[in-house]
Design a protein around this motif. Structure first.
Motif, PDB file in Angstrom:
ATOM      1  N   GLU A 281       0.800  -1.325   0.123  1.00 50.33           N
ATOM      2  CA  GLU A 281      -0.103   0.209  -0.507  1.00 50.33           C
ATOM      3  C   GLU A 281       0.727   1.341   0.050  1.00 50.33           C
ATOM      4  O   GLU A 281       2.187   1.172   0.799  1.00 50.33           O
TER       5      GLU A 281
ATOM      6  N   ARG B  35     -12.328  -1.275   1.710  1.00 49.09           N
ATOM      7  CA  ARG B  35     -11.746  -0.098   1.873  1.00 49.09           C
ATOM      8  C   ARG B  35     -11.190   0.187   0.293  1.00 49.09           C
ATOM      9  O   ARG B  35     -10.844  -0.807  -0.656  1.00 49.09           O
TER      10      ARG B  35
ATOM     11  N   GLY C 250      -3.786  -4.694   4.689  1.00 44.29           N
ATOM     12  CA  GLY C 250      -4.029  -5.044   6.080  1.00 44.29           C
ATOM     13  C   GLY C 250      -5.361  -5.705   6.580  1.00 44.29           C
ATOM     14  O   GLY C 250      -5.972  -6.118   6.979  1.00 44.29           O
TER      15      GLY C 250
END
Length: 111
Positions: free
Chosen positions: A46, A59, A95
């Motif tokens: 990310e 997300r 995540g």
């Protein structure tokens, strides 16, 4: 050839495991030609800006890709274990909990 696919959060990642007698891609960084099993898959992480937009679960995030790094293995079991761990690790870098990643091993015609 086997495909190792991980899915989580509505997205997926698939890498390729080349078996003895198959011709893996050759480019800088490829493992020794003597490795009977070769795993090739993207790596990503990310980033705050740039990269590519990706939705994972609920997300929206930006993802940057690294050049694939082929890895050679002596046994099928070692190669599959490393491939599954690699796929899970990529999701963890975004995540996603490693336990939430569903990993499957497919023949190309099953994909």
């Amino acid at each position: 050839m086997l495909l190792v696919r991980g899915t989580a959060g509505g997205t997926g990642l698939t890498g390729t495991l080349y078996e003895p007698g198959e011709e893996p891609p050759s480019y800088r960084g490829a493992p020794d030609e003597g490795a009977p099993y070769v795993w090739v898959c993207d790596s990503f992480y990310e980033v705050e800006s740039g990269g590519q937009a990706q939705t994972v679960g609920d997300r929206e995030l930006r993802v940057a890709f690294e050049s694939p790094m082929p890895r050679g293995f002596e046994t099928r079991e070692a190669a599959l274990s490393a491939a599954k761990e690699h796929v899970r690790t990529q999701f963890v870098r975004l995540g996603v909990d490693a336990d939430a990643v569903e990993v499957s091993v497919l023949q190309p015609e099953e994909a």
